[in-house]
Scaffold this motif. Structure first.
Motif, PDB file in Angstrom:
ATOM      1  N   ARG A  27       0.832  -1.207   0.000  1.00 61.66           N
ATOM      2  CA  ARG A  27       0.000   0.000   0.000  1.00 61.66           C
ATOM      3  C   ARG A  27       0.861   1.249   0.000  1.00 61.66           C
ATOM      4  NH1 ARG A  27      -5.357  -0.245   1.731  1.00 61.66           N
ATOM      5  NH2 ARG A  27      -5.106   1.496   3.162  1.00 61.66           N
ATOM      6  N   TYR A  28       1.934   1.207   0.786  1.00 65.58           N
ATOM      7  CA  TYR A  28       2.834   2.357   0.817  1.00 65.58           C
ATOM      8  C   TYR A  28       3.379   2.641  -0.577  1.00 65.58           C
ATOM      9  CZ  TYR A  28       6.712   5.385   2.149  1.00 65.58           C
ATOM     10  OH  TYR A  28       7.574   6.444   2.258  1.00 65.58           O
ATOM     11  N   LEU A  30       2.163   1.820  -3.483  1.00 68.59           N
ATOM     12  CA  LEU A  30       1.130   2.286  -4.416  1.00 68.59           C
ATOM     13  C   LEU A  30       0.746   3.733  -4.147  1.00 68.59           C
ATOM     14  CD1 LEU A  30      -1.181  -0.847  -4.488  1.00 68.59           C
ATOM     15  CD2 LEU A  30       0.098   0.047  -6.397  1.00 68.59           C
ATOM     16  N   PHE A  31       0.493   4.059  -2.893  1.00 64.52           N
ATOM     17  CA  PHE A  31       0.061   5.418  -2.595  1.00 64.52           C
ATOM     18  C   PHE A  31       1.165   6.430  -2.837  1.00 64.52           C
ATOM     19  CE2 PHE A  31      -4.156   4.884  -1.404  1.00 64.52           C
ATOM     20  CZ  PHE A  31      -4.321   3.799  -0.561  1.00 64.52           C
ATOM     21  N   LYS A  32       2.377   6.070  -2.452  1.00 67.38           N
ATOM     22  CA  LYS A  32       3.503   7.004  -2.638  1.00 67.38           C
ATOM     23  C   LYS A  32       3.752   7.242  -4.116  1.00 67.38           C
ATOM     24  CE  LYS A  32       6.277   9.508  -0.367  1.00 67.38           C
ATOM     25  NZ  LYS A  32       7.732   9.413  -0.384  1.00 67.38           N
ATOM     26  N   HIS A  34       1.583   7.139  -6.467  1.00 67.92           N
ATOM     27  CA  HIS A  34       0.542   8.038  -6.953  1.00 67.92           C
ATOM     28  C   HIS A  34       0.825   9.467  -6.548  1.00 67.92           C
ATOM     29  CE1 HIS A  34      -3.374   9.705  -7.866  1.00 67.92           C
ATOM     30  NE2 HIS A  34      -3.399  10.202  -6.647  1.00 67.92           N
ATOM     31  N   GLN A  35       1.199   9.650  -5.306  1.00 59.62           N
ATOM     32  CA  GLN A  35       1.405  10.998  -4.782  1.00 59.62           C
ATOM     33  C   GLN A  35       2.550  11.700  -5.498  1.00 59.62           C
ATOM     34  OE1 GLN A  35       3.488  11.486  -1.109  1.00 59.62           O
ATOM     35  NE2 GLN A  35       1.901  12.829  -0.301  1.00 59.62           N
ATOM     36  N   SER A  37       3.723  10.894  -8.447  1.00 60.73           N
ATOM     37  CA  SER A  37       3.614  10.667  -9.893  1.00 60.73           C
ATOM     38  C   SER A  37       4.785   9.883 -10.434  1.00 60.73           C
ATOM     39  CB  SER A  37       3.516  11.987 -10.669  1.00 60.73           C
ATOM     40  OG  SER A  37       2.550  12.795 -10.134  1.00 60.73           O
ATOM     41  N   PHE A  75      -1.258  -7.081  -9.036  1.00 61.28           N
ATOM     42  CA  PHE A  75      -1.489  -5.934  -9.912  1.00 61.28           C
ATOM     43  C   PHE A  75      -0.846  -6.053 -11.278  1.00 61.28           C
ATOM     44  CE2 PHE A  75      -3.596  -3.176  -6.989  1.00 61.28           C
ATOM     45  CZ  PHE A  75      -3.151  -3.558  -5.741  1.00 61.28           C
ATOM     46  N   TYR A  77       2.344  -5.329 -11.676  1.00 61.57           N
ATOM     47  CA  TYR A  77       3.418  -4.336 -11.708  1.00 61.57           C
ATOM     48  C   TYR A  77       4.709  -4.999 -11.255  1.00 61.57           C
ATOM     49  CZ  TYR A  77       0.005  -0.476 -11.783  1.00 61.57           C
ATOM     50  OH  TYR A  77      -0.998   0.394 -12.106  1.00 61.57           O
ATOM     51  N   SER A 110       4.755  -1.497 -15.377  1.00 65.59           N
ATOM     52  CA  SER A 110       3.733  -2.472 -15.739  1.00 65.59           C
ATOM     53  C   SER A 110       4.355  -3.657 -16.469  1.00 65.59           C
ATOM     54  CB  SER A 110       2.695  -1.803 -16.633  1.00 65.59           C
ATOM     55  OG  SER A 110       1.844  -2.763 -17.178  1.00 65.59           O
ATOM     56  N   VAL A 121      -4.394   0.754 -20.989  1.00 63.58           N
ATOM     57  CA  VAL A 121      -4.049   1.243 -19.658  1.00 63.58           C
ATOM     58  C   VAL A 121      -3.597   2.694 -19.668  1.00 63.58           C
ATOM     59  CG1 VAL A 121      -2.557   0.859 -17.665  1.00 63.58           C
ATOM     60  CG2 VAL A 121      -3.367  -1.076 -18.988  1.00 63.58           C
ATOM     61  N   GLU A 122      -2.867   3.037 -20.712  1.00 65.63           N
ATOM     62  CA  GLU A 122      -2.201   4.333 -20.701  1.00 65.63           C
ATOM     63  C   GLU A 122      -3.192   5.477 -20.582  1.00 65.63           C
ATOM     64  OE1 GLU A 122       0.208   4.866 -24.085  1.00 65.63           O
ATOM     65  OE2 GLU A 122       1.138   6.684 -23.340  1.00 65.63           O
ATOM     66  N   ASP A 123      -2.847   6.391 -19.716  1.00 66.38           N
ATOM     67  CA  ASP A 123      -3.686   7.558 -19.521  1.00 66.38           C
ATOM     68  C   ASP A 123      -3.273   8.605 -20.542  1.00 66.38           C
ATOM     69  OD1 ASP A 123      -4.001  10.046 -16.876  1.00 66.38           O
ATOM     70  OD2 ASP A 123      -5.302   9.524 -18.568  1.00 66.38           O
TER      71      ASP A 123
ATOM     72  N   HIS B   8      -4.969  -8.130 -14.670  1.00 69.30           N
ATOM     73  CA  HIS B   8      -4.020  -7.049 -14.407  1.00 69.30           C
ATOM     74  C   HIS B   8      -4.327  -5.833 -15.264  1.00 69.30           C
ATOM     75  CE1 HIS B   8      -0.904 -10.238 -12.942  1.00 69.30           C
ATOM     76  NE2 HIS B   8      -1.689  -9.839 -11.970  1.00 69.30           N
ATOM     77  N   GLN B  12      -5.011  -2.243 -13.726  1.00 71.15           N
ATOM     78  CA  GLN B  12      -4.080  -1.153 -14.021  1.00 71.15           C
ATOM     79  C   GLN B  12      -4.782  -0.010 -14.743  1.00 71.15           C
ATOM     80  OE1 GLN B  12      -0.370  -2.180 -15.852  1.00 71.15           O
ATOM     81  NE2 GLN B  12      -0.035  -3.935 -14.515  1.00 71.15           N
ATOM     82  N   THR B  13      -5.725  -0.355 -15.612  1.00 68.31           N
ATOM     83  CA  THR B  13      -6.449   0.703 -16.320  1.00 68.31           C
ATOM     84  C   THR B  13      -7.247   1.552 -15.346  1.00 68.31           C
ATOM     85  OG1 THR B  13      -6.669  -0.797 -18.181  1.00 68.31           O
ATOM     86  CG2 THR B  13      -8.009   1.190 -18.228  1.00 68.31           C
ATOM     87  N   ARG B  17      -6.354   5.370 -15.112  1.00 72.74           N
ATOM     88  CA  ARG B  17      -7.291   6.302 -15.730  1.00 72.74           C
ATOM     89  C   ARG B  17      -8.395   6.772 -14.789  1.00 72.74           C
ATOM     90  NH1 ARG B  17      -8.433   3.289 -21.367  1.00 72.74           N
ATOM     91  NH2 ARG B  17     -10.367   4.458 -21.213  1.00 72.74           N
ATOM     92  N   GLN B  85      -0.587   4.698   5.366  1.00 69.78           N
ATOM     93  CA  GLN B  85      -0.184   4.679   3.959  1.00 69.78           C
ATOM     94  C   GLN B  85      -1.170   5.423   3.086  1.00 69.78           C
ATOM     95  OE1 GLN B  85      -0.190   1.488   5.734  1.00 69.78           O
ATOM     96  NE2 GLN B  85       1.880   2.133   6.261  1.00 69.78           N
ATOM     97  N   LYS B  91      -2.133  14.184  -3.685  1.00 67.18           N
ATOM     98  CA  LYS B  91      -1.200  15.221  -4.129  1.00 67.18           C
ATOM     99  C   LYS B  91      -1.588  16.596  -3.618  1.00 67.18           C
ATOM    100  CE  LYS B  91      -0.903  12.915  -8.495  1.00 67.18           C
ATOM    101  NZ  LYS B  91      -0.774  12.957  -9.924  1.00 67.18           N
TER     102      LYS B  91
END
Lengths: 233, 450
Positions: A27-28, A30-32, A34-35, A37, A75, A77, A110, A121-123, B8, B12-13, B17, B85, B91
């Motif tokens: 979790r750490y 994943l969240f980190k 995200h935070q 980027s 996941f 990853y 990934s 998946v790609e944003d 997955h 992941q998506t 997204r 966590q 952000k």
């Protein structure tokens, strides 16, 4: 898996405690991620999570390894380990083992096939950032892996990205460059030259990965092949 | 339990997204697995179940949630547990988070449970400390950042929050909760005593409220539709029995009754119908199907439609308050002489369950304006109904366009078919046998009549 369970019980940690720790680490991460980027996470931060409550010496390594396996199986990853690379001028006279141990960091990559990733998946909203990263890394790579700040801005200027400009999509170009440094694609270094201080940009560990370099070369040659002006140069 | 690359890819998506509408998620699922969730329900459910069993290890969940402003279902991977966590996972700075908290409080506490505030009000939200103490007591904690949080910073924060889907922009310059807030704030809604919807038990942020002041029952608009379209009898508050506000009921989509008729052979598991209703629906559909190619069998159709309810009760529970049973009609007649519905009834034309009251006619007129390819002016209708003086010809033709099941002559049939096709496409109703015939008829090329 049974082997590691034995190892855990040997050092006096139960299955539930182990699962809880592994979960916290995942979790750490994943969240980190995200935070920040996608900036790398230092191994020390992860070990701190574990050593806060547990003092067994071998526990952090076991937990981190299991966390890496679990992130991959849950996941998809890969928790890729990066060895922090020092700027080339500093590499002499350091105990490499020591610094290697201290400077491990992790990023999430990934494991999906590239076509699946780019299709689903790609944003697409953040594709401008990867485009910018690609351009900067290619420029520095083509310059032999190292480039002075002045030259870098000269090249970026040709794309219309000037140092103090506020680009609509990219924001402040200088800040975008700083983000690349934070994400460990580039590193900056002040060099004392005869004319005074210059800032040199170098590729950092994330951009030095073999697979990335290969792909980079492919894409650069595609660009050059398609661009008649480049051919005549 | 190992997950494959397809699982997955889904996870992941959603992580990269963010929340996706059902439509996007279904097409993602189809693209990845080759199976459309709408038709391969079981595969879809099993896949999600498998994913969730694995995500439980890290207290995550792949969940669906309704956007309360448009009733659309969305999917997302959400975090279920607040711990050290998860507090990192943002952000936004501390003052920005305090501002967000102030905005959402203002939104949910707004009067009339419409779940929105104006953007001006949002900008004037004051930053309180996280633990709710008054700002004077809090001089020691982060006061500088809060105090110096300028208007332009607030504006920028609002834009960022909207971009990240924590807030959303509603027409008329208002701001509402974004889909991420609906996903993540369930427990916050409960702890702040936001009444839950009587039907689905999710917080009623944007919902219709009981007209009785003493009663705080709320029902989402999309839940109202489901509840009152199935329910027999009067549309009353389930707790205090007060009649549900007419204004809110008349806002309901008129396709409710259409949905009922067609839901007979619907594969959609979302709509639940009693078997009795289904039997009646079949009857109605078959009679409807029968009248299509013949001269109007108005009296027969009327009886069939009215036998929708086995009991001698008002028809009005067929999905909208607009259809009124005989007893009620008589009382209403005294009030609303110019009600088109009554006028039509007087003409002896049987009404479909979607008979419109004047409020809904306005709505359908607006809707009909949007239907492409219809030229109303050139249309002439020999039907007896259309000779009624108090309705203008254009209104009458438009009424026919929007789901009326009375078919008078071939020309009218084309209009109704087109309207039904629009409705079907628009509301994604699964058509029943009768409706399919209608649509096919249209597709045979009756359009050139226009």
């Amino acid at each position: 898996m049974t082997t590691s369970n034995e190892e855990y019980s040997q050092i006096g940690v139960s299955q539930e405690e182990k699962d809880k720790l592994v979960g916290e680490v995942i979790r750490y991460v994943l969240f980190k991620t995200h935070q920040s980027s996608g900036c790398p996470i230092k191994r020390e931060e992860l070990t701190q999570l574990i050593t806060r409550n547990y003092h067994q010496r071998s526990l952090p390594a076991l937990v981190i390894n299991e966390a890496r396996e679990k992130i991959s199986s849950i996941f998809g990853y890969e928790m890729k380990e990066l060895q922090r690379s020092r700027p080339s001028s500093n590499k002499q006279g350091r105990a490499s083992q020591q610094s290697a141990f201290e400077s491990k960091s992790y990023i999430l990559v990934s494991q999906l096939p590239p076509d699946v990733y780019s299709e689903f998946v790609e944003d697409k909203e953040s594709s401008h950032l990867s485009g910018f990263a690609f351009v900067v890394i290619s420029i520095i790579h083509l310059s032999g892996g190292k480039l002075s700040e002045e030259n870098l801005w000269h090249h970026l200027g040709r794309l219309g990205l000037n140092e103090n400009d506020q680009n609509n999509v990219l924001g402040n170009t200088k800040q975008a460059l700083e983000t690349l440094i934070q994400k460990r694609y580039l590193q900056k270094e002040k060099v004392n030259g005869p004319e005074g201080n210059t800032v040199m940009f170098e590729l950092a560990e994330r951009a030095l990965d073999e697979s990335i370099i290969e792909k980079l070369k492919d894409y650069i040659s595609q660009v050059v092949n398609n661009d008649p002006a480049a051919e005549t140069e | 339990m190992a997950l494959g690359w397809r699982h997955h890819a889904l996870i992941q998506t959603l992580l990269s997204r963010g929340p996706m509408t059902e439509e996007s998620f279904y097409s993602l699922f189809t693209g990845i697995s080759g199976k459309n969730p709408a038709t391969h329900r079981q595969v879809f459910n099993e896949t999600l179940l498998k994913i969730n069993k694995t995500l439980a290890y890290v207290q995550f969940e792949l969940r669906a949630c309704c956007n309360q402003y448009d009733g659309k279902v969305n999917y997302s991977v959400v975090n279920n547990v607040v711990d050290e966590q998860s507090k990192l996972g943002s952000k936004y700075s501390v003052p920005q988070i305090a501002f967000y908290k102030g905005v959402i409080e203002a939104i949910v506490q707004g009067a009339a449970s419409q779940g929105c505030i104006s953007s001006i009000d949002a900008l004037h939200v004051r930053l309180e400390s996280q633990d709710g103490q008054s700002s004077q007591d809090n001089q020691q904690r982060v006061p500088a950042a809060f105090k110096s949080f300028t208007m332009s910073q607030k504006e920028k924060t609002l834009n960022d929050l909207m971009k990240d889907q924590w807030l959303c922009y509603i027409p008329d310059g208002k701001i509402g909760l974004g889909i991420r807030s609906f996903f993540d704030l369930r427990s916050w809604f409960r702890s702040n005593d936001i009444p839950s919807c009587e039907v689905c038990n999710e917080a009623g942020v944007k919902a219709s409220i009981c007209s009785s002041e003493a009663c705080n029952v709320r029902i989402h608009y999309y839940c109202l539709k489901k509840k009152f379209s199935v329910q027999k009898g009067s549309k009353a508050c389930p707790r205090c029995g007060t009649e549900w506000p007419q204004a809110d009921l008349s806002e309901l989509d008129l396709t409710d009754a259409t949905e009922q008729i067609q839901a007979h052979s619907s594969v959609s598991k979302r709509t639940k119908r009693s078997t009795r209703m289904k039997a009646e629906a079949v009857e109605a559909v078959q009679s409807h199907g029968g009248t299509q190619s013949e001269a109007p069998q108005v009296p027969v159709t009327r009886k069939r439609l009215r036998s929708y309810k086995a009991e001698p009760e008002p028809i009005e529970d067929e999905g909208s308050s607009q259809c009124v049973a005989p007893p009620r009609v008589r009382t209403r007649q005294s009030h609303k002489h110019s009600d088109p519905e009554l006028v039509l009834r007087n003409e002896g034309i049987s009404l479909s369950p979607t008979a419109a009251s004047s409020v809904s006619i306005r709505r359908w007129l607006d809707y009909a304006d949007g239907i492409n390819g219809f030229s109303l002016n050139s249309f002439s209708c020999p039907s007896p109904m259309l000779r009624v003086p108090c309705l203008s010809p254009s209104v009458k033709t438009k009424l026919f366009k929007v789901g009326w099941f009375v078919i008078i002559g071939r020309r009218r049939k084309c209009l109704v078919e087109a309207a039904m096709r629009e409705l079907i496409l628009r509301d994604r109703l699964v058509t029943s046998f009768g409706a399919m015939k209608v649509v096919e008829g249209f597709q045979e090329g009756n359009e050139d009549q226009f």
